[in-house]
Design a protein around this motif. Structure first.
Motif, mmCIF file in Angstrom:
data_model
loop_
_atom_site.group_PDB
_atom_site.id
_atom_site.type_symbol
_atom_site.label_atom_id
_atom_site.label_comp_id
_atom_site.label_asym_id
_atom_site.label_seq_id
_atom_site.Cartn_x
_atom_site.Cartn_y
_atom_site.Cartn_z
ATOM 1 N N UNK A 182 1.028 -1.176 0.126
ATOM 2 C CA UNK A 182 -0.136 -0.015 -0.046
ATOM 3 C C UNK A 182 0.738 1.108 0.056
ATOM 4 N N UNK A 183 2.054 1.139 0.468
ATOM 5 C CA UNK A 183 2.974 2.182 0.489
ATOM 6 C C UNK A 183 4.337 2.219 -0.177
ATOM 7 N N UNK A 184 3.890 2.955 -1.576
ATOM 8 C CA UNK A 184 5.124 2.995 -2.466
ATOM 9 C C UNK A 184 5.638 4.059 -2.711
ATOM 10 N N UNK A 185 5.227 5.386 -2.070
ATOM 11 C CA UNK A 185 5.901 6.572 -2.414
ATOM 12 C C UNK A 185 6.124 7.281 -0.768
ATOM 13 N N UNK A 186 7.190 7.923 -0.809
ATOM 14 C CA UNK A 186 7.253 8.764 0.394
ATOM 15 C C UNK A 186 7.543 10.137 -0.023
ATOM 16 N N UNK A 187 7.805 11.138 1.070
ATOM 17 C CA UNK A 187 8.057 12.486 0.791
ATOM 18 C C UNK A 187 9.666 12.702 -0.266
ATOM 19 N N UNK A 188 9.464 13.559 -1.130
ATOM 20 C CA UNK A 188 10.685 13.598 -1.746
ATOM 21 C C UNK A 188 11.282 14.927 -1.329
ATOM 22 N N UNK B 213 1.144 19.061 11.099
ATOM 23 C CA UNK B 213 0.418 18.287 11.954
ATOM 24 C C UNK B 213 0.820 17.009 12.370
ATOM 25 N N UNK B 214 0.908 16.927 13.494
ATOM 26 C CA UNK B 214 1.449 15.572 14.215
ATOM 27 C C UNK B 214 0.637 14.136 14.068
ATOM 28 N N UNK B 215 1.158 13.248 13.564
ATOM 29 C CA UNK B 215 0.140 12.204 13.304
ATOM 30 C C UNK B 215 -0.051 11.410 14.674
ATOM 31 N N UNK C 239 6.799 8.520 8.994
ATOM 32 C CA UNK C 239 8.029 9.027 8.182
ATOM 33 C C UNK C 239 7.685 10.336 7.681
ATOM 34 N N UNK C 240 6.509 10.638 6.950
ATOM 35 C CA UNK C 240 6.284 12.054 6.531
ATOM 36 C C UNK C 240 6.229 12.877 7.256
ATOM 37 N N UNK C 241 5.950 12.992 8.460
ATOM 38 C CA UNK C 241 6.189 13.811 9.628
ATOM 39 C C UNK C 241 7.669 13.936 10.012
#
Length: 150
Positions: free
Chosen positions: A26-32, A59-61, A77-79
């Motif tokens: 489900x997770x194939x991308x992340x922040x560039x 925003x804190x997850x 990871x995004x945070x």
């Protein structure tokens, strides 16, 4: 992500993403992070960050047991990526929970409410389509932070 200054929405765009090397799941991308740094540097040059105080809020997850662990991991990871890049290039980062900033606007979980509120505050906000709810929330988090610091 959004940039507010002098009571105006100066910039707003989606977070840049890239492949994380995974081709399944489900997770194939992340922040560039390189593209994010380029955007922040561009905004800084265009709006002369060196001349004003810059405030950063993200925003804190919140870990939710009902969500798959991959979704939770991706959110954190995004945070972390945002906190690192924005902290280095723009200034101290203030994390805020969804509950805190949404209470400020008396919003629930309906994404359309967030879009409507963003347009009410900033009529030219680029959030006309339902898929732009993340932009609307970025605008509202930035506005919340600006108001909270005033």
């Amino acid at each position: 992500m959004s940039l507010i200054g002098n009571g105006r929405l100066l910039e707003c765009e989606d977070l840049p993403v890239c492949s994380n090397g995974m081709t399944t799941g489900k997770v194939t991308r992340w922040i560039d992070v390189d593209a994010l740094a380029t955007i922040v540097k561009d905004w800084s040059a265009r709006h002369d960050f060196a001349r004003e105080a810059v405030m950063v809020a993200i925003e804190r997850p919140i870990a939710m047991p009902s969500l798959p662990s991959t979704t939770t991991a991706s959110s954190f990871d995004t945070f972390g990526a945002l906190r690192a890049v924005l902290g280095m290039l723009a200034g101290p980062v203030t994390p805020v929970t969804p509950r805190e900033w949404k209470a400020f606007y008396a919003l629930g979980t309906d994404k359309n409410e967030s879009r409507a509120k963003a347009v009410a505050l900033y009529p030219g906000a680029p959030v006309k389509q339902a898929k732009h709810h993340n932009r609307a929330e970025a605008i509202l988090v930035a506005h919340w932070h600006m108001r909270a610091q005033a």
